[in-house]
Design an enzyme around this catalytic site. Structure first.
Site, mmCIF file in Angstrom:
data_model
loop_
_atom_site.group_PDB
_atom_site.id
_atom_site.type_symbol
_atom_site.label_atom_id
_atom_site.label_comp_id
_atom_site.label_asym_id
_atom_site.label_seq_id
_atom_site.Cartn_x
_atom_site.Cartn_y
_atom_site.Cartn_z
ATOM 1 N N GLY A 146 -3.596 -4.765 5.321
ATOM 2 C CA GLY A 146 -2.458 -4.071 4.713
ATOM 3 C C GLY A 146 -1.196 -4.902 4.688
ATOM 4 O O GLY A 146 -0.386 -4.808 3.761
ATOM 5 N N ASP A 164 -1.548 4.773 7.963
ATOM 6 C CA ASP A 164 -2.443 5.510 8.862
ATOM 7 C C ASP A 164 -3.188 4.485 9.716
ATOM 8 O O ASP A 164 -4.379 4.219 9.527
ATOM 9 C CB ASP A 164 -3.423 6.329 7.999
ATOM 10 C CG ASP A 164 -4.369 7.135 8.846
ATOM 11 O OD1 ASP A 164 -5.354 7.681 8.288
ATOM 12 O OD2 ASP A 164 -4.159 7.206 10.070
HETATM 13 N N1 SAM Z 1 -6.860 8.654 10.380
HETATM 14 C C1 SAM Z 1 -7.172 8.582 11.774
HETATM 15 C C2 SAM Z 1 -6.456 9.669 12.515
HETATM 16 O O1 SAM Z 1 -6.650 10.828 12.193
HETATM 17 O O2 SAM Z 1 -5.742 9.327 13.453
HETATM 18 C C3 SAM Z 1 -6.928 7.309 12.504
HETATM 19 C C4 SAM Z 1 -6.410 6.205 11.881
HETATM 20 S S1 SAM Z 1 -7.510 5.196 11.005
HETATM 21 C C5 SAM Z 1 -9.052 5.273 11.739
HETATM 22 C C6 SAM Z 1 -6.847 3.637 11.514
HETATM 23 C C7 SAM Z 1 -7.364 2.546 10.620
HETATM 24 O O3 SAM Z 1 -6.438 1.482 10.497
HETATM 25 C C8 SAM Z 1 -8.661 1.885 11.126
HETATM 26 O O4 SAM Z 1 -9.710 2.190 10.250
HETATM 27 C C9 SAM Z 1 -8.341 0.393 11.157
HETATM 28 O O5 SAM Z 1 -9.443 -0.414 10.792
HETATM 29 C C10 SAM Z 1 -7.198 0.319 10.161
HETATM 30 N N2 SAM Z 1 -6.344 -0.867 10.280
HETATM 31 C C11 SAM Z 1 -5.873 -1.447 11.410
HETATM 32 N N3 SAM Z 1 -5.140 -2.545 11.110
HETATM 33 C C12 SAM Z 1 -5.137 -2.658 9.746
HETATM 34 C C13 SAM Z 1 -4.545 -3.582 8.831
HETATM 35 N N4 SAM Z 1 -3.819 -4.628 9.276
HETATM 36 N N5 SAM Z 1 -4.742 -3.381 7.508
HETATM 37 C C14 SAM Z 1 -5.483 -2.329 7.064
HETATM 38 N N6 SAM Z 1 -6.095 -1.423 7.876
HETATM 39 C C15 SAM Z 1 -5.907 -1.589 9.211
#
Ligand code: SAM
Length: 291
Positions: A146, A164
């Site tokens: 991201g 998120d």
């Molecule tokens: N939506 C969920 C909730 O209800 O809390 C949790 C958050 S979601 C699982 C967090 C996501 O951020 C993960 O899938 C992770 O792989 C992603 N993520 C972490 N760092 C990132 C980055 N630099 N760019 C894109 N995605 C990223």
């Protein structure tokens, strides 16, 4: 009442180093994987249903994910119901994309998730949040970082950015930097709103992360507020999102009547709760004021 028996298997998440933890008894172990970015686990518990853990932290459970995904999505839409173009960063389970795509007025949803392993595992085991990947034509899923994506995003490309993310360790660390917030600011239109996963306040480690994030966001956005919500499976059961914008105040510019006229049925969010969510406990206000 179930009696504890010796052969029960439990998942535990440490709330603070070694001194307190929250535990869920496992009825099933569904998926264990070391992806290129993090340790990914999907378990099942009789009360919370299927739940995903990344690097030892519960991310979603079937039972309480609605709270998190309603609260990341609806407050911004109740302030600016005219949002057309949305960027989601992270959110690999699909819950945020599912919730925000309930607004038919939205034209396009770009979603940048760094770890395809998360998307694939949730597609297989948690259709409650991931079905959106196969049934939402406006959703454009990009597997990537991201931070880099917003670096290259055109000026004013989006009306709403929803970050998120995981916590500021591992891949999520980049999403808590001034550079990242500056690029989000540039990639937002003049009506732009940024909502970000803003950590917790009860345990000192989380509170420090909240304070650091707030300090950086305040450097970039003229309006930088924080709002809270109850989420049983997050550390202390109460967590926060940041609301940052170029001009809108989340309370003064709340369009409650307009939002209510859309007629979205929600289980947690409503425009009265919206006002209460931005009223913070004194110790939380102090953490933010000292940022
Ligand atoms: N939506 C969920 C909730 O209800 O809390 C949790 C958050 S979601 C699982 C967090 C996501 O951020 C993960 O899938 C992770 O792989 C992603 N993520 C972490 N760092 C990132 C980055 N630099 N760019 C894109 N995605 C990223």
């Amino acid at each position: 009442m179930n009696q504890n028996t010796n052969h029960d298997v439990w998942y535990s998440e440490y709330l603070v180093e070694g001194n307190a933890k929250v535990s869920l008894k496992l009825s099933k172990i569904l998926h264990c994987e070391k992806t290129d970015f993090q340790e990914l686990r999907i378990f099942e518990n009789e009360e919370f249903g299927k739940f995903m853990v990344l690097d030892g932290y519960i991310q979603i459970t079937e039972k309480d994910e609605f709270i998190y995904h309603e609260m990341i999505s609806h407050p911004a839409m109740a302030v600016n119901p005219d949002v057309k173009k949305v960027l989601i960063i992270g959110g690999g389970d699909g819950g945020t994309a599912r919730e925000i795509s309930r607004y038919k007025s939205i034209e396009r949803i770009d979603m940048v998730e760094i770890d395809e392993g998360v998307v694939n595992a949730c597609k297989k085991y948690i259709p409650q949040t991931s079905a959106v990947f196969s049934n939402e034509p406006r959703l454009n899923l990009i597997i990537g970082d991201g931070l880099k994506f917003v670096e290259n995003a055109p000026d004013a490309a989006y009306d709403l950015i929803l970050v998120d993310s995981t916590d500021p360790e591992g891949p999520g660390e980049d999403l808590f930097t001034v550079d990242f917030y500056r690029n989000c600011f540039r990639a937002l239109s003049e009506n732009g709103i940024l909502i970000n996963q803003h950590e917790g306040a009860f345990f000192s480690g989380d509170a420090l992360q909240m304070q650091k994030a707030h300090k950086k966001i305040k450097e970039v956005f003229p309006v930088a507020k924080v709002y809270g919500f109850n989420i049983p499976t997050y550390a202390s059961g109460y967590w926060y999102f940041g609301f940052a914008s170029k001009k809108y105040d989340p309370l003064n510019d709340l369009q409650a009547e307009k939002w209510n006229s859309i007629g979205l049925e929600t289980k947690y969010y409503n425009t009265e709760l919206h006002k209460g969510a931005f009223a913070l406990p004194n110790y939380v206000k102090k953490i933010l004021e000292e940022a």
